[in-house]
Write an enzyme that holds these catalytic residues in place. Structure first.
Site, PDB file in Angstrom:
ATOM      1  N   SER A  27       3.431  -2.271 -11.802  1.00 55.47           N
ATOM      2  CA  SER A  27       2.194  -2.337 -12.609  1.00 55.47           C
ATOM      3  C   SER A  27       1.807  -3.367 -12.870  1.00 55.47           C
ATOM      4  CB  SER A  27       2.626  -1.312 -14.087  1.00 55.47           C
ATOM      5  OG  SER A  27       2.969   0.061 -13.518  1.00 55.47           O
TER       6      SER A  27
ATOM      7  N   GLU B 266      10.964  -6.345  -9.321  1.00 52.56           N
ATOM      8  CA  GLU B 266      10.853  -5.122  -9.822  1.00 52.56           C
ATOM      9  C   GLU B 266      10.796  -3.883 -10.298  1.00 52.56           C
ATOM     10  OE1 GLU B 266       7.234  -3.628  -6.954  1.00 52.56           O
ATOM     11  OE2 GLU B 266       9.277  -3.145  -5.970  1.00 52.56           O
TER      12      GLU B 266
ATOM     13  N   GLY C 285       1.554  -2.535  -6.137  1.00 49.44           N
ATOM     14  CA  GLY C 285       1.449  -1.250  -5.374  1.00 49.44           C
ATOM     15  C   GLY C 285      -0.043  -0.826  -5.863  1.00 49.44           C
ATOM     16  N   GLY C 286       0.082  -0.031  -6.673  1.00 50.57           N
ATOM     17  CA  GLY C 286      -1.790   1.073  -6.836  1.00 50.57           C
ATOM     18  C   GLY C 286      -3.047  -0.179  -6.954  1.00 50.57           C
TER      19      GLY C 286
ATOM     20  N   HIS D 295      13.051  -2.142  -0.925  1.00 52.09           N
ATOM     21  CA  HIS D 295      12.098  -1.627  -1.943  1.00 52.09           C
ATOM     22  C   HIS D 295      13.006  -0.415  -3.028  1.00 52.09           C
ATOM     23  CE1 HIS D 295       9.242   0.610  -4.533  1.00 52.09           C
ATOM     24  NE2 HIS D 295       7.902  -1.085  -4.307  1.00 52.09           N
TER      25      HIS D 295
ATOM     26  N   TRP E  31       0.581  -1.538   0.294  1.00 52.25           N
ATOM     27  CA  TRP E  31      -0.127   0.250  -0.303  1.00 52.25           C
ATOM     28  C   TRP E  31       0.307   1.205   0.122  1.00 52.25           C
ATOM     29  CZ3 TRP E  31      -5.520   0.014   3.313  1.00 52.25           C
ATOM     30  CH2 TRP E  31      -5.530  -1.214   2.454  1.00 52.25           C
ATOM     31  N   LYS E  32       2.435   1.309  -0.034  1.00 50.72           N
ATOM     32  CA  LYS E  32       3.316   2.476   0.117  1.00 50.72           C
ATOM     33  C   LYS E  32       2.486   3.295   1.048  1.00 50.72           C
ATOM     34  CE  LYS E  32       4.047   1.594  -4.451  1.00 50.72           C
ATOM     35  NZ  LYS E  32       4.913   2.545  -5.445  1.00 50.72           N
TER      36      LYS E  32
ATOM     37  N   GLU F 261      11.782   2.155  -3.620  1.00 53.38           N
ATOM     38  CA  GLU F 261      11.635   3.790  -3.145  1.00 53.38           C
ATOM     39  C   GLU F 261      12.545   3.699  -2.227  1.00 53.38           C
ATOM     40  OE1 GLU F 261       7.639   3.312  -3.564  1.00 53.38           O
ATOM     41  OE2 GLU F 261       7.305   3.269  -4.969  1.00 53.38           O
TER      42      GLU F 261
ATOM     43  N   GLY G 157       4.371   1.863 -11.165  1.00 53.66           N
ATOM     44  CA  GLY G 157       3.525   3.486 -10.621  1.00 53.66           C
ATOM     45  C   GLY G 157       2.942   3.910 -12.303  1.00 53.66           C
TER      46      GLY G 157
END
Ligand code: PEP
Length: 251
Positions: free
Chosen positions: A211, A166, A232-233, A96, A14-15, A98, A172
């Site tokens: 994605s 990833e 993710g999203g 991750h 869910w970040k 990010e 994203g």
């Protein structure tokens, strides 16, 4: 190991999204997870929602998106493996891209976190992946091999080690690696894992992330050595996440 012995794992990341209200999504996700008996499902909300998510997830394992390598101490803002476990977490994502970018996490730090998480008995998803520039330079396999070499522990017991590939340019962005590119990289990762860990390397699940959505999940899950997805999203709502779980069950 026969590829069919590795159950698919669909994990939601869910970040820095979600709220107590959004945990209502977990009811339908739990129902889909129960129906997809051949698939493992997990959800990783922000730290603050872990405890509440555990009570709402109907048995779906809940995880964290990071942990500290140390058990306790003067590390303001950080969360230890023991704290995650006390909150009810069963898994954790480390490394991750990010965090590697925003918090400047190195392979050595990711490895230390993975060691701590595995020793604590958590399923530990170690993320690797190349940038767009690295892929365009033809260095993607070399870059990911170096990340694996530096980020994975040599020995572990306790928790399960999982690798997530990833590609950064696919996270994203709505852009997904082609099944051909994914197959190529997952084969390279599998080869690196078996070279390093022998038979145990054949049992490590390799997830694809970047994605993943209802429209592309089935074709990605059909690729050899794709043992699930880090999403993710599209994991934020049951409407988007459930079809991905169902695609994994049909693969
Ligand atoms: C991720 O955050 O791990 C991820 C793959 O994000 P998205 O599915 O949104 O690309």
């Amino acid at each position: 190991m026969n590829v069919h012995d590795r159950r698919k794992l669909v994990a939601g990341n869910w970040k820095m999204n979600g709220s107590l209200a959004q945990l209502k999504e977990l009811a339908a996700i739990a129902e889909a997870a129960r129906a997809a008996a051949s698939v493992d499902v997990a959800v990783c909300p922000p730290f603050t929602l872990i405890s509440a998510a555990v009570t709402r997830a109907g048995g779906v394992p809940v995880g964290a998106q990071d942990c500290h390598a140390r058990g306790s101490g003067a590390h303001t803002g950080c969360v230890s493996v023991a704290m995650l476990k006390e909150a009810g977490a069963k898994l954790v994502i480390v490394g991750h891209s990010e965090r590697r970018a925003d918090q400047h996490e190195t392979d050595a730090e990711v490895r230390a976190k993975a060691e701590a998480a595995l020793a604590g008995g958590l399923t530990t998803i170690v993320c690797v992946g190349e940038s767009e520039a690295e892929r365009e330079a033809g260095r993607h396999v070399e870059v990911v091999a170096a990340q694996l070499a530096g980020s994975l522990p040599d020995h572990w017991s306790g928790g399960e080690l999982v690798v997530a590939y990833e590609p950064i340019w696919a996270i994203g962005t709505g852009r997904t690696a082609t099944p051909y590119d994914v197959a190529d990289m997952h084969h390279a990762i599998r080869a690196a894992l078996t070279a390093r860990f022998g038979d145990a390397g054949g049992r490590i699940r390799i997830l694809y992330g970047g994605s993943v959505k209802a429209e592309n999940a089935a074709e990605l899950f059909a690729v050899d050595d794709v043992d699930g997805a880090l999403v993710g999203g599209a994991s934020l709502t049951a409407a988007q996440f459930v079809p991905i779980i169902q695609a994994a069950a049909g693969a």
